[in-house]
Design a protein around this motif. Structure first.
Motif, short mmCIF file in Angstrom:
data_model
loop_
_atom_site.label_atom_id
_atom_site.label_comp_id
_atom_site.label_asym_id
_atom_site.label_seq_id
_atom_site.Cartn_x
_atom_site.Cartn_y
_atom_site.Cartn_z
N SER A 198 40.02 44.71 37.69
CA SER A 198 38.77 44.96 38.42
C SER A 198 37.76 43.86 38.17
O SER A 198 37.08 43.38 39.08
CB SER A 198 38.16 46.30 37.98
N VAL A 199 37.66 43.45 36.88
CA VAL A 199 36.72 42.39 36.53
C VAL A 199 37.11 41.09 37.24
O VAL A 199 36.27 40.42 37.85
CB VAL A 199 36.69 42.18 34.99
N ALA A 200 38.39 40.75 37.21
CA ALA A 200 38.86 39.51 37.83
C ALA A 200 38.63 39.55 39.33
O ALA A 200 38.22 38.56 39.96
CB ALA A 200 40.33 39.28 37.51
N ARG A 201 38.88 40.71 39.92
CA ARG A 201 38.69 40.88 41.36
C ARG A 201 37.21 40.75 41.71
O ARG A 201 36.84 40.07 42.67
CB ARG A 201 39.24 42.25 41.79
N TYR A 202 36.36 41.40 40.90
CA TYR A 202 34.92 41.34 41.12
C TYR A 202 34.41 39.90 41.08
O TYR A 202 33.60 39.50 41.90
CB TYR A 202 34.20 42.19 40.06
N CYS A 203 34.95 39.13 40.12
CA CYS A 203 34.49 37.74 39.97
C CYS A 203 35.00 36.86 41.11
O CYS A 203 34.40 35.82 41.41
CB CYS A 203 34.96 37.16 38.65
N GLY A 204 36.12 37.27 41.71
CA GLY A 204 36.64 36.50 42.82
C GLY A 204 37.81 35.58 42.48
O GLY A 204 38.08 34.61 43.18
N PHE A 205 38.50 35.88 41.34
CA PHE A 205 39.72 35.11 41.05
C PHE A 205 40.82 35.50 42.03
O PHE A 205 40.79 36.59 42.61
CB PHE A 205 40.19 35.39 39.61
N GLU A 206 41.80 34.60 42.19
CA GLU A 206 42.92 34.91 43.08
C GLU A 206 43.83 35.93 42.41
O GLU A 206 44.23 35.75 41.27
CB GLU A 206 43.74 33.64 43.35
N GLU A 207 44.19 36.95 43.15
CA GLU A 207 45.02 38.04 42.63
C GLU A 207 46.30 37.50 41.97
O GLU A 207 46.71 37.96 40.92
CB GLU A 207 45.37 39.01 43.77
N ALA A 208 46.90 36.50 42.58
CA ALA A 208 48.17 35.96 42.07
C ALA A 208 48.00 35.26 40.73
O ALA A 208 48.97 35.03 40.02
CB ALA A 208 48.78 35.01 43.09
N ARG A 209 46.74 34.90 40.39
CA ARG A 209 46.53 34.15 39.14
C ARG A 209 45.80 34.97 38.08
O ARG A 209 45.31 34.43 37.08
CB ARG A 209 45.75 32.86 39.44
#
Lengths: 436, 436
Positions: free
Chosen positions: A187-198
Motif C-alpha cells: 500500500s505504501v509503495a503504491r501510494y508513493c507511486g512505485f511500479e508494481e513490478a518493482r
C-alpha cells in the motif's frame, strides 16, 4: 608408499567457518533449548524432524532467496563424475539452509498423517557457506515454530505470544515485538507511486533502513532508477512521525485507505491481543518500515528485538503460498524463528548461572580394593539426583581439588586405602586453602 | 522460458534413504535422549559438540574402516570444477560417519581448555551412504560416551555401568553385557597358529559368528588360505564350552597363559565390579569370540544385547592409539556408543506410554471478541504445567473432538459467543458419544 615418508601431522581444527563447542556452552545451549521446547510443548506445539540433507531440486526453487547461493552441495555417488562438466551434473543433494523450505516439503509429504492444523516445532542445525566472520558460523542452530492450516490471525497471536514467552522465561527483558504486513508495504509503495513490478526491489532497499538510514535508502532507490516522484513521496512519509510511529488506523487514513479493510483490521487485532496478554513482560509496536528479508511472506511479518542486541533475535511472518507450490493446493501458514545463536550470545555474556544440582566428586586410588562400596556410595547420590563424578586420585592432588572446585564441585570425598571416606577441605571453606 | 510450460509438480519425498520423523516418534526420541542424557550427566559426563561437516583429510585416514567408503562428500565451492577430474579435486569436506573420529580431532584441538580426564557425551546425527534397506537409514543418531585420559579399567567399569543404567532406566530388561579384549583375541589367534600379520582378517571372519555360525567362519578362513592347522585349532576351541562360556582365568589356562597377566586381571576386575554393581538389572558375561568391528580398538571391547533385539544395542571399547595420531602424544581412551535407532525401534513396539501431563484443548469461534479471557485461561493452565492447545472451532465439530481425544486431550473446553466456557462431552465419558 615411500618407506621414509612420515605421516604429516594433521590439522586438528574444524573446517573453515565451523566450530567446536566446549562443554560449558553445550550445557547452556541444551538448557536453553529445553526451556524453549517446554514453553512450546505446553502450548500444544509438537516437534517434527526432517533430514539435514534435501534434494537440490527442492532447495533451489527460489524460496530461499540469496541463501540458495550458499548451499553446501553433496557430490553424487557412484557416477562417472569425470564426464560431468558442471555443478548440476556433479551434485543432486544439498545441506538445508533453513527449516522452512524442508517444513513445506514435510507437510506435502506427510499431511495425511499429521494433526490439522499442524503446530510444528523444529530445532536443528542449518548450513550456509557464508564468508566466515566473527560470531557467524557456517553451521548454526535454528529454532522455529509454525502453524499450518490456520488462515485467522489467531495463528500470529499464538506464535508471537509463544515466542515472546519463551524468550521471557529465558530471562530476556526489555523485549519489543515489531510488526508490519507485506500488504501494507505494498500500500505504501503504491501510494508513493512505485511500479508494481518493482515493489520487491523497493522493499529490499527499505529493509536496510536500520543500517543505512532514510537518506541511504532513498539514495539507493534513486541509483537504480525508480521514479523521482515516488522516491520523494517515500522520503516524505519516512520523515513523518505520524507514519513511523503510527497505529495502523492512522497510517491507513494517511494513505487514503479505509481502516476497516481486512489487512488493517487483522493487524490491529494482533497488536491488541498481544498487547493485552503481554503484561509487563514485553511490548508490541507497529512498524510500517519493517520488511523482513524473505520473498515468500504474504501477510503479517514480525520480529523481536532485545535491548542488548543490535539486530532482531527472532523473526517470522505469514507465507500462505509456499506449501501450495508443493502440495497442489494452498495451505495457510505462519512461522516464527528464534535466532538461537544470538540468544546464546546474550546469555553467554551473563556468565554461568548456578544450576542448583549438588555436585560431588568421589576420589580414590586406582588400586583400591573397595570399588564396590565406592560405586554404592555414588549410586545412592545419583538416585537422589546429585551429580557425582568418580575420579582417580592424581599425582598433584592439590591441583586436582582446585580444578574440581573451579568446575563447581562443592564436595570432594577422598577414599583411603581401606575404603574410608574423608571430606577434602575446599578453598571456599572457612580456613581457606585446599590442603589435604 | 516457454510461456506454456507448467512448473512440474515437485517430488515431496525426502532424499533416497533419508526419512521424515512424525511428531509422536520425535516425542519418544526426545524423551529417550533426555533420559539417557540425565543418567550420563549425573555421572559427571558433559556433552560436547562438533560440526556435522569435517575435512576429508580427517575422515579418510583409515580409522573409519569400511565406513570411509560411505562418506557423503561436499562439493568444493568457488573453484574451477570443470578442470577437476577426480573426487579428490572436487571435494574437500564430508559429513561425519561416526562420532569417534570427530571426538579425537576435538580433543586434539581443544584439550588445553577441557577437564582432565574428559568424560564426554556426544549425541547427534551421522551419515553413511549405505544401500537403503528396511529400518536402516542414511542419516541416523548416535549417542556416545567416552573417557579420555584414563588408562585404568575403572574407565571401562564406569562406561559399562552408565550405559547399562541408562538402558535400564528406559525400561529395557533382560540386558546382557558381553565383554572381551582385543589382546585376548590375539592370544587365541597366536595359540591356534595364525600368522600375526593376518590376525585382523581372522577377527573379521570371527566377527560373523552370530550370522554364519562356527562352520561358516571356519569355511571362510579356509577359503582365504589360512594354515589348515590354525583353522582346525580354532574350530576345536569354538567347540569347547569351557572356552566359549569360560571365565577369563579358565581361558588363560587353556591357552597356556598365566591369568596373572595385566590383560586377564583387568578383564576379571571389570567383570567382577560390573557384576557386583549390576544387581538384578543386567548381567555381564565374558565372550572370547566377541570382536566388535572397528580396527582401532586396542584393549577391552564390549557390547550390550537386549532380549528383543537380534543384534547388539550398544557397543564400545578401548582405543588408546587413535588420539596420539592427531595430538602427537598418546591419550588413553575408551568409549561406549548406544545404537539409538535400535533402542527407539524396541521402544516404538511397546506403544505410546502415558506421559502423565494433563492435556486440555480450548476451542473457540474465529470471530470471538473474548480472546483475551481465553488466553488468560490458557496462561493459568500453562503456568500449572498443563499442555493447553488453542483451537478454532471447525465446521465438523464432532470429528474435531474425536481427533483431539485420539491425540490424548482428556479435556475439551468450548467457549461460546459470549466467551462462556463449557466442557465438551468425550467418548470416554460415562454416557459415551461425542455429542455437543
Amino acid at each position: 608408499m615411500n618407506e621414509h615418508a612420515r605421516e604429516p601431522k594433521l590439522d586438528s581444527t574444524p573446517p573453515r567457518g565451523m566450530r567446536d563447542v566446549l562443554p560449558d556452552e553445550v550445557e547452556l545451549r541444551d538448557r536453553t533449548l529445553t526451556t524453549i521446547l517446554d514453553v512450546y510443548r505446553r502450548r500444544g506445539f509438537q516437534r517434527i524432524e526432517t533430514p539435514a540433507v534435501e534434494n537440490l531440486t527442492l532447495l533451489t526453487r527460489g524460496e530461499g532467496g540469496d541463501n540458495e547461493k550458499l548451499i553446501f552441495k553433496i557430490l553424487k555417488r557412484g557416477e562417472r563424475l569425470s564426464a560431468a562438466r558442471d555443478t548440476d551434473e556433479l551434485a543432486d543433494l544439498g545441506l538445508r539452509f533453513d527449516l522452512t523450505v524442508p517444513l513445506a516439503r514435510y507437510y506435502a509429504n506427510n499431511h495425511a498423517r499429521l494433526p490439522h492444523p499442524l503446530k510444528a516445532i523444529q530445532i536443528g542445525p542449518v548450513w550456509r557457506a557464508e564468508r566466515p566472520q566473527h560470531g557467524r558460523f557456517r553451521q548454526f542452530t535454528q529454532c522455529d515454530i509454525d502453524i499450518l492450516g490456520v488462515r485467522s490471525e489467531v495463528a500470529e497471536i499464538e506464535l508471537i505470544l509463544a515466542t515472546a514467552d519463551a524468550l521471557s522465561v529465558l530471562g530476556l527483558e526489555g523485549l519489543t515485538v515489531r510488526i508490519n504486513d507485506r500488504r501494507i508495504l505494498a500500500s505504501v509503495a503504491r501510494y508513493c507511486g512505485f511500479e508494481e513490478a518493482r515493489f520487491d526491489a523497493v522493499f529490499i532497499a527499505l529493509d536496510k533502513l536500520d543500517k543505512i538510514d532514510a537518506a541511504g535508502v532513498v539514495g539507493e532507490l534513486r541509483k537504480v532508477g525508480h521514479p523521482e516522484r515516488a522516491v520523494s513521496a517515500l522520503m516524505a512519509l519516512l520523515d513523518e512521525s505520524t507514519v513511523t510511529a503510527a497505529a495502523p488506523a492512522q497510517l491507513a487514513q494517511r494513505l487514503g485507505e479505509t481502516a476497516d479493510g481486512a489487512v488493517w483490521r487483522g493487524l490491529t487485532r494482533i497488536i491488541d491481543a498481544v498487547s493485552a496478554a503481554a503484561g509487563p513482560r514485553f511490548r508490541i509496536a507497529f512498524d510500517p518500515t519493517l520488511v523482513r528479508g524473505m520473498a515468500y511472506y504474504t501477510g503479517p511479518i514480525f520480529e523481536i528485538r532485545h535491548q542488548d542486541a543490535s539486530s532482531s533475535i527472532a523473526g517470522g511472518g505469514r507465507y500462505d503460498r509456499m506449501i501450495g507450490k508443493l502440495l497442489g493446493r494452498d495451505v495457510p501458514a505462519t512461522g516464527f524463528s528464534i535466532g538461537f545463536e544470538r540468544v546464546i550470545a546474550i546469555l553467554l555474556e551473563r556468565g554461568r548461572p548456578d544450576v542448583g544440582v549438588p555436585k560431588t566428586a568421589l576420589v580414590f586410588e586406582e588400586e583400591t580394593s573397595h570399588l564396590g562400596s565406592i560405586l554404592a556410595t555414588a549410586r545412592d547420590l545419583w538416585d537422589d539426583g546429585h551429580i557425582v563424578l568418580l575420579e582417580l586420585k592424581g599425582k598433584r592432588f592439590g591441583k586436582q581439588v582446585r580444578d574440581l572446585e573451579s568446575r563447581g564441585f562443592s564436595r570432594i570425598v577422598v577414599f583411603d586405602a581401606e575404603g574410608r571416606p574423608r571430606e577434602a577441605e575446599l578453598s571456599s571453606d572457612a580456613g581457606g586453602g585446599s590442603t589435604v
